[in-house]
Design a protein around this motif. Sequence first.
Motif, PDB file in Angstrom:
ATOM      1  N   THR A   1       0.840  -1.191   0.000  1.00 16.71           N
ATOM      2  CA  THR A   1       0.000   0.000   0.000  1.00 16.71           C
ATOM      3  C   THR A   1       0.881   1.249   0.000  1.00 16.71           C
ATOM      4  N   TRP A   2       0.288   2.373  -0.392  1.00 17.82           N
ATOM      5  CA  TRP A   2       1.039   3.621  -0.486  1.00 17.82           C
ATOM      6  C   TRP A   2       0.215   4.745   0.087  1.00 17.82           C
ATOM      7  N   ALA A   3       0.872   5.693   0.719  1.00 16.29           N
ATOM      8  CA  ALA A   3       0.181   6.862   1.258  1.00 16.29           C
ATOM      9  C   ALA A   3       1.022   8.099   0.994  1.00 16.29           C
ATOM     10  N   LEU A   4       0.354   9.225   0.848  1.00 15.49           N
ATOM     11  CA  LEU A   4       1.070  10.483   0.676  1.00 15.49           C
ATOM     12  C   LEU A   4       1.984  10.741   1.873  1.00 15.49           C
TER      13      LEU A   4
ATOM     14  N   THR B   1       5.551  18.378  -5.920  1.00 16.84           N
ATOM     15  CA  THR B   1       5.454  17.534  -4.734  1.00 16.84           C
ATOM     16  C   THR B   1       3.998  17.457  -4.300  1.00 16.84           C
ATOM     17  N   MET B   2       3.647  16.323  -3.704  1.00 21.36           N
ATOM     18  CA  MET B   2       2.296  16.127  -3.184  1.00 21.36           C
ATOM     19  C   MET B   2       2.425  15.569  -1.776  1.00 21.36           C
TER      20      MET B   2
ATOM     21  N   GLU C   1      -8.136  14.080   1.200  1.00 18.57           N
ATOM     22  CA  GLU C   1      -7.070  13.118   1.457  1.00 18.57           C
ATOM     23  C   GLU C   1      -5.987  13.131   0.386  1.00 18.57           C
ATOM     24  N   GLY C   2      -6.304  13.662  -0.800  1.00 16.97           N
ATOM     25  CA  GLY C   2      -5.332  13.644  -1.883  1.00 16.97           C
ATOM     26  C   GLY C   2      -5.309  12.305  -2.593  1.00 16.97           C
TER      27      GLY C   2
ATOM     28  N   GLY D   1      -4.473  19.371   5.350  1.00 19.98           N
ATOM     29  CA  GLY D   1      -5.034  18.535   4.303  1.00 19.98           C
ATOM     30  C   GLY D   1      -3.995  18.170   3.266  1.00 19.98           C
ATOM     31  N   TYR D   2      -4.439  18.131   2.018  1.00 18.73           N
ATOM     32  CA  TYR D   2      -3.581  17.747   0.899  1.00 18.73           C
ATOM     33  C   TYR D   2      -3.062  18.988   0.203  1.00 18.73           C
TER      34      TYR D   2
END
Length: 310
Positions: A173-176, A294-295, A261-262, A301-302
Motif C-alpha cells: 500500500t502507499w500513502a502520501l 510535490t504532493m 485526502e489527496g 489537508g492535501y
Amino acid sequence: MRSGAARGHVGYFHEVAFCGGDEDYRRVVVPFVDEGVAACEPVVVACRPANERLVREAIADPRGVVFLPGAGQYDRPTEAIVAYRKLFAGYAGAPQVRVVGDVPHPGVGASWDWWSRYEAAVNQVFDEFPVWGLCPYDLRVTPARVLADVVRTHPRVAGADGSHLPNPRYRSTWALPSAGPTAFEAGRPVVELTDPTPAEARRAVAGACAGVPLSRDEVDDIVYAASEAVTNAQAHGVPPVRLRAWAGPSRVLVAVTDRGEGPTSPTAGLVPTDRTATAGVGLWLTHRTCRDVTMTRDPEGYTIRITTGR
C-alpha cells in the motif's frame, strides 16, 4: 523461462541493493549482469558515469550489454517512465529483460518526492513486462529519509553476498508523505486566494511571475499547472481550496491546498489516466513540464506544490 531469482515470477521483479562502497556495488551488479548475458537475456545498465565504469571494467562481456545514461538523464520521472516502457516494449518476446539503474535523489542533487513516488509506481507501471529491475543505492550519499522510502517500495532485496530475498519491510500500500511548508514558504505569499476559479488562479499566478526572470514557457507551464491543481481540488478535494504563491529572485512556487485526502495511488501525475474527467491528463502534463512537483499531507489537508524557474 526467466533465469535467476526471478525464475517463475510473472511481471516486474523489483529489487533494491544497499551498497556501502564500490566493492559492494560490483558484488551485487556484476553477477546480475553476467548471468543475464549468459542466459541470452537483454541486459540494460542505466547508471551514472562512475557506476557505469565500475560495471564495464568488471563484467565478462560488455558487448552483451546495452549501456544507457541513468535515470538522472531525465529531469522528471514521467519522462523516465515513458522511455523505459518504450524500451521494454521493444524487447517483446524476450523471456526476461534485466535492468540495473540509478534513481536520482537528494544525495546526488535531485528532488526526491516525485522519484519516491516513481519507485512505488513502477511496481504497477512496469508489471506488464517480464523485467527484473535492480536499484542499487549508495549508503555513503543516500539520505536516511530516502532509504526509508526505498525500503517500503521494493518487494525484494539483493545482497552483496549473492542473496536475493523477500523484503519484510516492503509495503504494497502507499500513502502520501507527511510534510509541512518548505523554507521558501516562510515569507509572506505574493498571492493568497480562497476558492478561486481556474481563471482567477491563472491570472493570479501570471501576476506572481511578473518580475521573475522566467521564460515564456516556464510562465505558461506554471499558470496552466495552477489552473489544473485548482480544478482537481474542486472536483476531488474538500473545500475550502486555498491557493498561495511565492516569488523569489529566480523561481516561483505555487501551493494549492484542500481538506481532502489527496491521491491514493503513487501513479497519480506520473502516468496519464482517462479514469477521471478532470486532472487525469492535466496532472501528468504538470509533472512533465514544471521543474518540480510535490504532493504531501499535513494537518491542513492535501497540498500540491509546483515550482518553476531555477
